[in-house]
Design an enzyme around this catalytic site. Structure first.
Site, PDB file in Angstrom:
ATOM      1  N   LYS A 213       1.012  -1.456  -0.563  1.00 48.59           N
ATOM      2  CA  LYS A 213      -0.321   0.120   0.226  1.00 48.59           C
ATOM      3  C   LYS A 213       1.202   0.690   0.064  1.00 48.59           C
ATOM      4  O   LYS A 213       1.861   1.210   0.698  1.00 48.59           O
ATOM      5  CB  LYS A 213      -1.071  -0.012   0.532  1.00 48.59           C
ATOM      6  CG  LYS A 213      -1.867  -0.493   0.761  1.00 48.59           C
ATOM      7  CD  LYS A 213      -3.000  -1.007   2.016  1.00 48.59           C
ATOM      8  CE  LYS A 213      -4.370  -1.902   1.404  1.00 48.59           C
ATOM      9  NZ  LYS A 213      -5.445  -1.727   2.122  1.00 48.59           N
TER      10      LYS A 213
ATOM     11  N   ARG B  81      -3.310  -9.747   4.796  1.00 46.24           N
ATOM     12  CA  ARG B  81      -3.751  -9.959   3.930  1.00 46.24           C
ATOM     13  C   ARG B  81      -2.832 -10.027   2.492  1.00 46.24           C
ATOM     14  O   ARG B  81      -1.871  -8.308   2.680  1.00 46.24           O
ATOM     15  CB  ARG B  81      -5.104  -9.388   3.318  1.00 46.24           C
ATOM     16  CG  ARG B  81      -5.577  -9.766   2.303  1.00 46.24           C
ATOM     17  CD  ARG B  81      -6.549  -8.491   2.132  1.00 46.24           C
ATOM     18  NE  ARG B  81      -7.443  -9.076   0.592  1.00 46.24           N
ATOM     19  CZ  ARG B  81      -7.528  -8.077  -0.191  1.00 46.24           C
ATOM     20  NH1 ARG B  81      -6.592  -6.784  -0.290  1.00 46.24           N
ATOM     21  NH2 ARG B  81      -7.540  -8.295  -1.871  1.00 46.24           N
TER      22      ARG B  81
END
Length: 282
Positions: free
Chosen positions: A221, A261
């Site tokens: 991210k 995740r």
């Protein structure tokens, strides 16, 4: 710190590793690489071979600024991949904000619904998941991708995320989903800037105080790109953030996360196992 198990899912002896299969042409990380059904199924099986405990299949990008796909297209992308993976014995989660997609995916064999909106995007989602009797991920969410960056305004990000997640959990339980089937997710990168994501990671214990298993989804991210770039530098491409992702996975596992995740499984598999070994030596 051992995580509370999730009713309806296998119980692992460490932080679980959730591999990501994006069946989309526009994911921020790997858009288009797994858009073909057979390629997506093979990728999911490869992730399991590398150590993924479960695989999260999604057909709609939620990167900042992304526009939504229609229901028919999302179903076309997701269902064949869910069927292909579950037929091979893979534990499959479906990443969707639509009740219809969740219902059809569960019928196809998915055993977990991962809704980044926590049921807010589709009023039919919570009743559908309650009727299906499967676990549900409630993520912290303040709005759709088109304008979520404008909603990244906090006085105390940890306190506000905990309060908003707690309220959403209560609503989901009131909607018929058993508390034992709820997983919470702080929503790193969703209506949050880098400093917000880092503060949340530093205070995962506050999120665990909600009393439910915690899913941490930091993989590749923007905040990791920000950290790696340093002052004034250019962030590395998303696919060059896997070592940083594994570092977050180790941190999350050490703080008692139920699962992480990730897009690249192997390094995170090793990271969570090392974290578990260190805990065992205490």
């Amino acid at each position: 710190m051992r995580a509370t198990p999730v009713q309806g899912l296998p119980e692992w002896d460490r932080c679980a590793v959730m591999g990501v299969v994006n069946v989309t042409p526009d994911s921020f990380s790997d858009g288009g690489r797994w858009f073909d059904t057979s390629t997506a199924v093979k990728h999911g099986l490869d992730l399991v071979a590398e150590g993924a405990d479960l695989v999260d299949v999604g057909g709609e990008s939620t990167r900042p600024g992304a526009t939504r796909v229609d229901e028919h297209e999302e179903l076309r992308r997701v269902l064949p991949v869910v069927r292909g993976l579950t037929s091979e014995g893979v534990v499959v989660s479906v990443d969707t904000m639509r009740a219809s997609v969740a219902e059809r995916a569960v019928e196809a064999g998915a055993v977990l619904v991962n809704d980044v909106s926590g049921g807010l995007a589709d009023p039919a989602m919570v009743p559908a998941v309650a009727a299906a009797g499967v676990p549900f991920v409630v993520m912290h969410w303040r709005g759709f991708s088109e304008d979520m960056n404008a909603r990244a305004v906090y006085g105390d990000v940890v306190a506000e995320v905990v309060a908003e997640l707690g309220a959403r959990m209560d609503a989901v339980v009131d909607g018929g989903i058993a508390p034992e089937r709820i997983v919470v997710d702080p929503g790193l990168g969703f209506a949050k800037h880098a400093e917000h994501d880092l503060e949340l990671l530093a205070h995962l214990s506050d999120l665990r105080a909600l009393g439910r298993p915690l899913l941490v989804a930091a993989s590749r991210k923007r905040f990791l790109g920000h950290v790696l770039a340093g002052d004034g530098g250019a962030p590395p491409p998303a696919r060059e953030r896997d070592a940083a992702t594994a570092a977050v996975s180790a941190i999350a596992a050490h703080q008692g996360a139920w699962a992480v995740r990730v897009h690249e499984v192997r390094a995170t598999r090793d990271a969570v196992r090392v974290a578990r070994a260190v805990e065992g030596a205490l």
